[in-house]
Design a protein around this motif. Structure first.
Motif, mmCIF file in Angstrom:
data_model
loop_
_atom_site.group_PDB
_atom_site.id
_atom_site.type_symbol
_atom_site.label_atom_id
_atom_site.label_comp_id
_atom_site.label_asym_id
_atom_site.label_seq_id
_atom_site.Cartn_x
_atom_site.Cartn_y
_atom_site.Cartn_z
ATOM 1 N N UNK A 53 16.873 16.889 -73.200
ATOM 2 C CA UNK A 53 17.158 17.850 -74.436
ATOM 3 C C UNK A 53 17.389 16.620 -75.423
ATOM 4 N N UNK A 54 17.925 15.275 -75.106
ATOM 5 C CA UNK A 54 18.342 14.485 -76.092
ATOM 6 C C UNK A 54 16.902 13.709 -76.540
ATOM 7 N N UNK A 67 20.981 21.842 -69.436
ATOM 8 C CA UNK A 67 20.144 22.841 -69.986
ATOM 9 C C UNK A 67 20.897 22.931 -71.569
ATOM 10 N N UNK A 68 21.285 24.169 -71.669
ATOM 11 C CA UNK A 68 21.850 24.348 -73.225
ATOM 12 C C UNK A 68 22.779 23.643 -73.668
ATOM 13 N N UNK A 69 23.686 23.127 -72.501
ATOM 14 C CA UNK A 69 24.958 22.408 -72.964
ATOM 15 C C UNK A 69 24.381 20.921 -73.419
ATOM 16 N N UNK A 70 23.437 20.535 -72.728
ATOM 17 C CA UNK A 70 22.946 19.168 -73.220
ATOM 18 C C UNK A 70 22.301 19.269 -74.556
ATOM 19 N N UNK A 109 25.006 10.014 -69.863
ATOM 20 C CA UNK A 109 25.204 9.671 -68.365
ATOM 21 C C UNK A 109 23.935 10.243 -67.437
ATOM 22 N N UNK A 110 23.191 9.471 -66.679
ATOM 23 C CA UNK A 110 21.976 9.866 -66.098
ATOM 24 C C UNK A 110 22.107 10.937 -64.952
ATOM 25 N N UNK A 111 23.444 10.820 -64.326
ATOM 26 C CA UNK A 111 23.913 11.478 -62.917
ATOM 27 C C UNK A 111 23.074 12.681 -62.574
ATOM 28 N N UNK A 112 23.199 13.616 -63.696
ATOM 29 C CA UNK A 112 22.562 15.145 -63.253
ATOM 30 C C UNK A 112 21.180 15.225 -63.593
#
Length: 273
Positions: free
Chosen positions: A133-134, A101-104, A123-126
């Motif tokens: 977002x990136x 979310x907002x953190x990314x 990292x794709x784990x989540x």
């Protein structure tokens, strides 16, 4: 930077070398420690000596964060210097971020907007809401950790039991990532010590760029990686860090770094023929 611009630079320089700027104050020449910003001065000297031989630079942010505010300022000065003096060079923030979310979104803004890197490792784990977002940033790239060069990669990445779909987890990650919004902005990290997996990876993502660490100090072979990983646009960024930037601990460190970079570039030039 767009992918065609990166390809154009590869063809012009006859190189697909990425130089890792992983600055450890215990390893750089001691005379630099007398300067106000030894990290930046080390990076500047390496860049000045090698910029015509490589197409990318990759600072690993841990080597800057470890020195607190001063380290972060050194990173900012380094990327500003690259963007001002060598805007044609592809820049990678090796940050390996991964949150939701907002953190990314804020991580993406930090590296792709504020610092103005061309790309960042993620990292794709989540899953997709930690990566998309990136991918929102135009002409910026997200480099997804797919199959890394370290020994621990075998714990999860190549284990079919982890994914639960009778195939190795790294394949599931790559296949799934292709369904995400703006997936055309994805690149992938694939370690040079995992050449036996490149053929399968290229079946899934034949046209994507791969950032390949592990050549040199970690035992990966440039020629072997190229045999199984290269595509029509080359599609590879081969990273070398310690083997280049720490080729000498003396006052000749920049010249020795150039000599090591030139060896790799010449090998790449022969491969490109």
């Amino acid at each position: 930077m767009t992918t065609p611009q990166l390809v154009q630079q590869i063809k012009a320089k006859k190189s697909f070398l990425c130089i890792g700027l992983d600055v450890d104050l215990t390893k750089i020449p001691t005379h630099l420690l007398e300067l106000e910003d030894p990290i930046f001065e080390f990076n500047k000297a390496i860049i000045d000596a090698t910029h015509d031989l490589c197409v990318a630079y990759k600072p690993n942010t841990a080597f800057y964060e470890a020195y607190g505010l001063k380290g972060w300022q050194s990173l900012e000065k380094t990327i500003n210097y690259l963007n001002e003096k060598h805007p044609e060079i592809f820049t990678i923030a090796d940050a390996k971020r991964g949150d939701i979310g907002n953190t990314s979104t804020m991580y993406a803004k930090a590296f792709l907007e504020d610092l103005n890197f061309d790309s960042v490792t993620v990292a794709p784990y989540m899953g997709k809401d930690s990566v998309e977002p990136f991918l929102d940033f135009e002409n910026k790239h997200t480099i997804l950790l797919a199959l890394t060069s370290n020994e621990g990669a075998f714990d999860f990445q190549t284990n079919p039991e982890v994914s639960g779909v009778s195939e190795e987890l790294y394949k599931t990650v790559i296949k799934t990532s292709k369904t995400w919004k703006n997936s055309q902005n994805l690149m992938y990290v694939v370690g040079a010590t995992k050449t036996e997996y490149f053929t399968e990876i290229r079946k899934i993502i034949p046209n994507s760029f791969l950032l390949v660490p592990g050549v040199g100090a970690q035992g990966g072979s440039l020629s072997e990686v190229c045999k199984v990983g290269m595509n029509e646009d080359v599609g590879l960024l081969i990273n070398s860090s310690r083997g280049i930037i720490y080729a000498s601990a003396g006052v000749d460190f920049a010249q020795k770094a150039r000599e090591e970079a030139l060896k790799i570039q010449q090998e790449m030039q022969e491969i490109l023929k």
